[in-house]
Design a protein around this motif. Structure first.
Motif, PDB file in Angstrom:
ATOM      1  N   LYS A 125       0.716  -1.684  -0.222  1.00 27.17           N
ATOM      2  CA  LYS A 125      -0.317  -0.315   0.362  1.00 27.17           C
ATOM      3  C   LYS A 125       0.803   1.118   0.374  1.00 27.17           C
ATOM      4  O   LYS A 125       0.826   2.522  -0.749  1.00 27.17           O
ATOM      5  N   TRP A 126       1.401   1.101   0.964  1.00 25.18           N
ATOM      6  CA  TRP A 126       3.185   2.603   1.076  1.00 25.18           C
ATOM      7  C   TRP A 126       3.858   1.925   1.851  1.00 25.18           C
ATOM      8  O   TRP A 126       3.568   1.015   3.023  1.00 25.18           O
ATOM      9  N   PHE A 127       4.917   2.693   2.131  1.00 24.62           N
ATOM     10  CA  PHE A 127       6.199   2.284   3.149  1.00 24.62           C
ATOM     11  C   PHE A 127       6.720   3.903   3.145  1.00 24.62           C
ATOM     12  O   PHE A 127       6.348   4.595   2.209  1.00 24.62           O
ATOM     13  N   THR A 128       7.035   4.156   4.222  1.00 25.58           N
ATOM     14  CA  THR A 128       7.798   5.856   4.010  1.00 25.58           C
ATOM     15  C   THR A 128       9.245   5.326   5.793  1.00 25.58           C
ATOM     16  O   THR A 128       9.005   4.714   6.414  1.00 25.58           O
ATOM     17  N   SER A 129      10.124   6.491   5.390  1.00 30.61           N
ATOM     18  CA  SER A 129      11.546   5.661   6.124  1.00 30.61           C
ATOM     19  C   SER A 129      11.179   6.113   7.649  1.00 30.61           C
ATOM     20  O   SER A 129      10.089   7.088   7.893  1.00 30.61           O
ATOM     21  N   MET A 130      11.579   5.534   8.451  1.00 31.59           N
ATOM     22  CA  MET A 130      11.431   6.202  10.204  1.00 31.59           C
ATOM     23  C   MET A 130      12.768   6.683  10.331  1.00 31.59           C
ATOM     24  O   MET A 130      13.053   7.134  11.617  1.00 31.59           O
ATOM     25  N   ARG A 131      13.775   6.564   9.649  1.00 35.38           N
ATOM     26  CA  ARG A 131      15.527   7.078   9.588  1.00 35.38           C
ATOM     27  C   ARG A 131      15.961   6.467  11.284  1.00 35.38           C
ATOM     28  O   ARG A 131      17.043   6.588  11.909  1.00 35.38           O
ATOM     29  N   ALA A 132      15.439   4.756  11.327  1.00 37.25           N
ATOM     30  CA  ALA A 132      16.049   4.495  12.150  1.00 37.25           C
ATOM     31  C   ALA A 132      15.558   3.140  12.390  1.00 37.25           C
ATOM     32  O   ALA A 132      14.164   2.354  11.648  1.00 37.25           O
ATOM     33  N   GLU A 133      16.064   1.482  12.853  1.00 38.47           N
ATOM     34  CA  GLU A 133      15.273   0.665  12.602  1.00 38.47           C
ATOM     35  C   GLU A 133      14.016   0.346  13.659  1.00 38.47           C
ATOM     36  O   GLU A 133      14.329   1.279  14.157  1.00 38.47           O
ATOM     37  N   ILE A 134      13.245   0.047  13.165  1.00 35.93           N
ATOM     38  CA  ILE A 134      11.951  -0.822  13.861  1.00 35.93           C
ATOM     39  C   ILE A 134      11.453  -2.444  14.450  1.00 35.93           C
ATOM     40  O   ILE A 134      11.616  -3.207  13.698  1.00 35.93           O
ATOM     41  N   ALA A 135      11.558  -1.319  15.884  1.00 34.57           N
ATOM     42  CA  ALA A 135      11.963  -3.746  16.549  1.00 34.57           C
ATOM     43  C   ALA A 135      11.137  -3.927  17.106  1.00 34.57           C
ATOM     44  O   ALA A 135      10.398  -4.989  17.635  1.00 34.57           O
ATOM     45  N   SER A 136       9.853  -2.900  17.970  1.00 33.08           N
ATOM     46  CA  SER A 136       8.553  -3.387  18.564  1.00 33.08           C
ATOM     47  C   SER A 136       7.733  -2.789  17.328  1.00 33.08           C
ATOM     48  O   SER A 136       7.383  -2.577  16.405  1.00 33.08           O
ATOM     49  N   SER A 137       6.051  -3.446  18.211  1.00 29.44           N
ATOM     50  CA  SER A 137       5.219  -3.402  17.487  1.00 29.44           C
ATOM     51  C   SER A 137       4.417  -2.141  17.476  1.00 29.44           C
ATOM     52  O   SER A 137       4.274  -1.333  18.011  1.00 29.44           O
ATOM     53  N   ALA A 138       3.331  -1.860  16.382  1.00 28.90           N
ATOM     54  CA  ALA A 138       3.203  -0.623  15.734  1.00 28.90           C
ATOM     55  C   ALA A 138       2.223  -1.040  16.574  1.00 28.90           C
ATOM     56  O   ALA A 138       1.199  -1.742  16.733  1.00 28.90           O
ATOM     57  N   ALA A 139       1.431   0.517  16.827  1.00 32.01           N
ATOM     58  CA  ALA A 139      -0.242   0.318  17.868  1.00 32.01           C
ATOM     59  C   ALA A 139      -1.002   1.055  17.092  1.00 32.01           C
ATOM     60  O   ALA A 139      -1.032   2.455  16.280  1.00 32.01           O
ATOM     61  N   ILE A 140      -2.702   1.124  16.902  1.00 34.13           N
ATOM     62  CA  ILE A 140      -3.192   1.045  15.990  1.00 34.13           C
ATOM     63  C   ILE A 140      -4.413   1.907  16.534  1.00 34.13           C
ATOM     64  O   ILE A 140      -5.243   1.112  17.222  1.00 34.13           O
ATOM     65  N   SER A 141      -4.855   3.499  16.328  1.00 30.36           N
ATOM     66  CA  SER A 141      -5.641   4.235  17.140  1.00 30.36           C
ATOM     67  C   SER A 141      -6.999   3.938  16.901  1.00 30.36           C
ATOM     68  O   SER A 141      -7.180   2.861  15.394  1.00 30.36           O
ATOM     69  N   VAL A 142      -7.960   3.976  17.389  1.00 30.15           N
ATOM     70  CA  VAL A 142      -9.391   3.776  16.552  1.00 30.15           C
ATOM     71  C   VAL A 142      -9.710   4.564  15.965  1.00 30.15           C
ATOM     72  O   VAL A 142     -10.064   3.975  14.896  1.00 30.15           O
ATOM     73  N   GLU A 143      -8.694   5.917  15.449  1.00 26.88           N
ATOM     74  CA  GLU A 143      -9.046   6.589  14.325  1.00 26.88           C
ATOM     75  C   GLU A 143      -8.390   5.841  12.885  1.00 26.88           C
ATOM     76  O   GLU A 143      -8.646   6.471  11.858  1.00 26.88           O
ATOM     77  N   GLY A 144      -7.488   5.318  13.661  1.00 35.95           N
ATOM     78  CA  GLY A 144      -6.601   4.244  12.451  1.00 35.95           C
ATOM     79  C   GLY A 144      -5.218   4.668  11.642  1.00 35.95           C
ATOM     80  O   GLY A 144      -4.447   4.379  11.235  1.00 35.95           O
TER      81      GLY A 144
END
Length: 163
Positions: A125-144
């Motif tokens: 769908k899409w991807f974006t740079s975070m400028r750092a490694e991501i080892a933790s899980s994302a959370a999704i808010s009620v608004e998405g």
């Protein structure tokens, strides 16, 4: 061993009948209570060998699809019977647990410093740079919105379109 406590029982019957019947039922209940519970052996439903080390925890979609990342940079979607529905590739290990929104979109970070969104059918769908490694899980808010934490101590909020 379990203790059995006797409590008085009231009845309109003659006292000798009451005592003999009460003792009978109370002793029977104590015997039932002291029986060991039978351990049930779990039944293996299926296994899926993804071929690489897994550090990610599985995530479940509303339809029962199972999502998990592997160290070879793939995110895998498995059907509830354990067969692979699709795979999507990042450029480095996926150690974070995927997050799934109400529409079935899958979000995950990777050690390639990118955060990905994948459609329910596995297409990117899409991807974006975070400028750092991501080892933790994302959370999704009620608004998405997606909330991501990087290994550099930064927390980032993105809307559903990746901005």
């Amino acid at each position: 061993m379990r203790a059995c406590y006797l409590a008085p029982v009231l009845s309109l019957r003659p006292i000798h009948s009451l005592i003999s019947r009460s003792w009978f039922w109370l002793i029977g209940l104590c015997l039932l209570a002291s029986l060991p519970l039978r351990a049930q052996t779990p039944k293996l439903l299926w296994t899926a060998d993804l071929g690489h080390r897994i550090q990610s925890s599985p995530a479940l979609g509303l339809d029962g699809t199972i999502y998990i990342g592997t160290d070879d940079g793939f995110i895998h979607a498995l059907k509830p019977d354990g067969t692979i529905a699709w795979t999507s590739r990042s450029e480095a290990a996926v150690v974070s647990t995927p997050a799934v929104d109400a529409q079935g979109n899958v979000y995950f970070g990777s050690m390639d410093k990118l955060f990905y969104a994948v459609n329910p059918d596995g297409r990117g769908k899409w991807f974006t740079s975070m400028r750092a490694e991501i080892a933790s899980s994302a959370a999704i808010s009620v608004e998405g919105d997606c909330i991501i934490a990087t290994t550099q101590g930064v927390i980032i909020g993105l809307n559903a379109s990746g901005n």
